[in-house]
Design a protein around this motif. Structure first.
Motif, mmCIF file in Angstrom:
data_model
loop_
_atom_site.group_PDB
_atom_site.id
_atom_site.type_symbol
_atom_site.label_atom_id
_atom_site.label_comp_id
_atom_site.label_asym_id
_atom_site.label_seq_id
_atom_site.Cartn_x
_atom_site.Cartn_y
_atom_site.Cartn_z
ATOM 1 N N GLU A 1 0.839 -1.208 0.000
ATOM 2 C CA GLU A 1 0.000 0.000 0.000
ATOM 3 C C GLU A 1 0.873 1.257 0.000
ATOM 4 O O GLU A 1 0.601 2.231 -0.706
ATOM 5 C CB GLU A 1 -0.917 -0.012 1.226
ATOM 6 C CG GLU A 1 -1.961 1.064 1.213
ATOM 7 C CD GLU A 1 -2.920 0.937 2.378
ATOM 8 O OE1 GLU A 1 -3.295 1.988 2.942
ATOM 9 O OE2 GLU A 1 -3.291 -0.206 2.729
ATOM 10 N N TYR A 2 1.948 1.237 0.777
ATOM 11 C CA TYR A 2 2.879 2.360 0.821
ATOM 12 C C TYR A 2 3.569 2.546 -0.531
ATOM 13 O O TYR A 2 3.712 3.669 -1.020
ATOM 14 C CB TYR A 2 3.914 2.126 1.923
ATOM 15 C CG TYR A 2 4.953 3.215 2.038
ATOM 16 C CD1 TYR A 2 4.620 4.463 2.541
ATOM 17 C CD2 TYR A 2 6.265 2.984 1.658
ATOM 18 C CE1 TYR A 2 5.580 5.471 2.657
ATOM 19 C CE2 TYR A 2 7.232 3.970 1.777
ATOM 20 C CZ TYR A 2 6.876 5.215 2.274
ATOM 21 O OH TYR A 2 7.828 6.213 2.385
ATOM 22 N N LEU A 3 3.981 1.451 -1.151
ATOM 23 C CA LEU A 3 4.644 1.529 -2.452
ATOM 24 C C LEU A 3 3.746 2.164 -3.512
ATOM 25 O O LEU A 3 4.221 2.865 -4.398
ATOM 26 C CB LEU A 3 5.077 0.140 -2.918
ATOM 27 C CG LEU A 3 6.378 -0.391 -2.351
ATOM 28 C CD1 LEU A 3 6.602 -1.837 -2.793
ATOM 29 C CD2 LEU A 3 7.546 0.466 -2.762
ATOM 30 N N GLU A 4 2.454 1.944 -3.414
ATOM 31 C CA GLU A 4 1.511 2.516 -4.387
ATOM 32 C C GLU A 4 1.519 4.041 -4.346
ATOM 33 O O GLU A 4 1.151 4.681 -5.326
ATOM 34 C CB GLU A 4 0.100 1.985 -4.156
ATOM 35 C CG GLU A 4 -0.112 0.575 -4.665
ATOM 36 C CD GLU A 4 0.112 0.434 -6.160
ATOM 37 O OE1 GLU A 4 -0.280 1.324 -6.935
ATOM 38 O OE2 GLU A 4 0.702 -0.585 -6.568
ATOM 39 N N THR A 5 1.955 4.641 -3.244
ATOM 40 C CA THR A 5 2.003 6.104 -3.174
ATOM 41 C C THR A 5 3.086 6.672 -4.084
ATOM 42 O O THR A 5 3.090 7.872 -4.347
ATOM 43 C CB THR A 5 2.231 6.611 -1.732
ATOM 44 O OG1 THR A 5 3.528 6.233 -1.292
ATOM 45 C CG2 THR A 5 1.172 6.075 -0.776
ATOM 46 N N PHE A 6 3.984 5.800 -4.573
ATOM 47 C CA PHE A 6 5.054 6.232 -5.464
ATOM 48 C C PHE A 6 4.731 5.956 -6.939
ATOM 49 O O PHE A 6 5.548 6.193 -7.815
ATOM 50 C CB PHE A 6 6.373 5.530 -5.102
ATOM 51 C CG PHE A 6 6.867 5.910 -3.740
ATOM 52 C CD1 PHE A 6 7.568 7.082 -3.541
ATOM 53 C CD2 PHE A 6 6.602 5.094 -2.648
ATOM 54 C CE1 PHE A 6 8.020 7.434 -2.279
ATOM 55 C CE2 PHE A 6 7.057 5.439 -1.385
ATOM 56 C CZ PHE A 6 7.751 6.620 -1.199
ATOM 57 N N HIS A 7 3.537 5.457 -7.205
ATOM 58 C CA HIS A 7 3.141 5.119 -8.566
ATOM 59 C C HIS A 7 3.134 6.377 -9.431
ATOM 60 O O HIS A 7 2.484 7.356 -9.110
ATOM 61 C CB HIS A 7 1.748 4.479 -8.548
ATOM 62 C CG HIS A 7 1.260 4.081 -9.893
ATOM 63 N ND1 HIS A 7 -0.058 3.856 -10.144
ATOM 64 C CD2 HIS A 7 1.902 3.865 -11.066
ATOM 65 C CE1 HIS A 7 -0.223 3.526 -11.400
ATOM 66 N NE2 HIS A 7 0.964 3.520 -11.993
ATOM 67 N N ILE A 8 3.861 6.318 -10.531
ATOM 68 C CA ILE A 8 3.947 7.466 -11.437
ATOM 69 C C ILE A 8 2.802 7.365 -12.441
ATOM 70 O O ILE A 8 2.723 6.410 -13.221
ATOM 71 C CB ILE A 8 5.299 7.485 -12.181
ATOM 72 C CG1 ILE A 8 6.431 7.580 -11.177
ATOM 73 C CG2 ILE A 8 5.337 8.634 -13.182
ATOM 74 C CD1 ILE A 8 7.798 7.370 -11.776
ATOM 75 N N GLU A 9 1.919 8.342 -12.410
ATOM 76 C CA GLU A 9 0.772 8.346 -13.311
ATOM 77 C C GLU A 9 0.912 9.389 -14.419
ATOM 78 O O GLU A 9 0.084 9.435 -15.321
ATOM 79 C CB GLU A 9 -0.505 8.594 -12.516
ATOM 80 C CG GLU A 9 -0.789 7.470 -11.543
ATOM 81 C CD GLU A 9 -2.070 7.668 -10.756
ATOM 82 O OE1 GLU A 9 -2.883 8.522 -11.150
ATOM 83 O OE2 GLU A 9 -2.232 6.966 -9.756
ATOM 84 N N ASP A 10 1.954 10.189 -14.376
ATOM 85 C CA ASP A 10 2.175 11.232 -15.365
ATOM 86 C C ASP A 10 2.528 10.611 -16.718
ATOM 87 O O ASP A 10 3.536 9.925 -16.855
ATOM 88 C CB ASP A 10 3.307 12.154 -14.895
ATOM 89 C CG ASP A 10 3.577 13.303 -15.833
ATOM 90 O OD1 ASP A 10 2.754 13.548 -16.739
ATOM 91 O OD2 ASP A 10 4.623 13.961 -15.666
ATOM 92 N N GLU A 11 1.696 10.864 -17.719
ATOM 93 C CA GLU A 11 1.907 10.312 -19.060
ATOM 94 C C GLU A 11 3.255 10.736 -19.655
ATOM 95 O O GLU A 11 3.870 9.986 -20.400
ATOM 96 C CB GLU A 11 0.770 10.739 -19.989
ATOM 97 C CG GLU A 11 -0.582 10.143 -19.633
ATOM 98 C CD GLU A 11 -0.616 8.635 -19.833
ATOM 99 O OE1 GLU A 11 0.040 8.107 -20.763
ATOM 100 O OE2 GLU A 11 -1.291 7.959 -19.043
ATOM 101 N N GLU A 12 3.707 11.927 -19.321
ATOM 102 C CA GLU A 12 4.982 12.425 -19.857
ATOM 103 C C GLU A 12 6.159 11.531 -19.436
ATOM 104 O O GLU A 12 7.125 11.402 -20.179
ATOM 105 C CB GLU A 12 5.224 13.866 -19.390
ATOM 106 C CG GLU A 12 4.292 14.874 -19.996
ATOM 107 C CD GLU A 12 4.439 14.954 -21.509
ATOM 108 O OE1 GLU A 12 5.589 15.017 -21.997
ATOM 109 O OE2 GLU A 12 3.411 14.956 -22.202
ATOM 110 N N PHE A 13 6.072 10.957 -18.277
ATOM 111 C CA PHE A 13 7.151 10.098 -17.791
ATOM 112 C C PHE A 13 7.358 8.898 -18.703
ATOM 113 O O PHE A 13 8.464 8.425 -18.906
ATOM 114 C CB PHE A 13 6.852 9.633 -16.364
ATOM 115 C CG PHE A 13 7.897 8.719 -15.803
ATOM 116 C CD1 PHE A 13 9.068 9.211 -15.276
ATOM 117 C CD2 PHE A 13 7.714 7.337 -15.818
ATOM 118 C CE1 PHE A 13 10.040 8.358 -14.754
ATOM 119 C CE2 PHE A 13 8.682 6.476 -15.313
ATOM 120 C CZ PHE A 13 9.848 6.999 -14.782
#
Length: 70
Positions: free
Chosen positions: A56-68
């Motif tokens: 659950e903590y790791l999910e806070t680092f999920h990159i959702e920015d399409e540019e990435f």
């Protein structure tokens, strides 16, 4: 997937070395991540990491920015 891998992936609690191997990271990095996530349980000298809390903590680092991803 062999039986050992299946069993390991179904565990809810692991010790530091096993968790580091499961997440393909160094032992010190896994220990720090588990502490930052507040996912540690200590009983005398035994420390277990709750993988549900860690995930659950790791999910806070999920990159959702399409540019990435371009």
């Amino acid at each position: 997937m062999d039986n050992r891998t299946k069993k390991t992936n179904n565990k809810r609690f692991v010790r530091y070395p096993e968790g580091a191997e499961m997440y393909s990271m160094s032992l010190s990095k896994f220990q720090q991540l588990a502490k930052d996530a507040k996912a540690c349980y200590k009983m005398n000298r035994l420390v277990l990491v709750n993988l549900d809390i860690l995930d659950e903590y790791l999910e806070t680092f999920h990159i959702e920015d399409e540019e990435f991803y371009k």
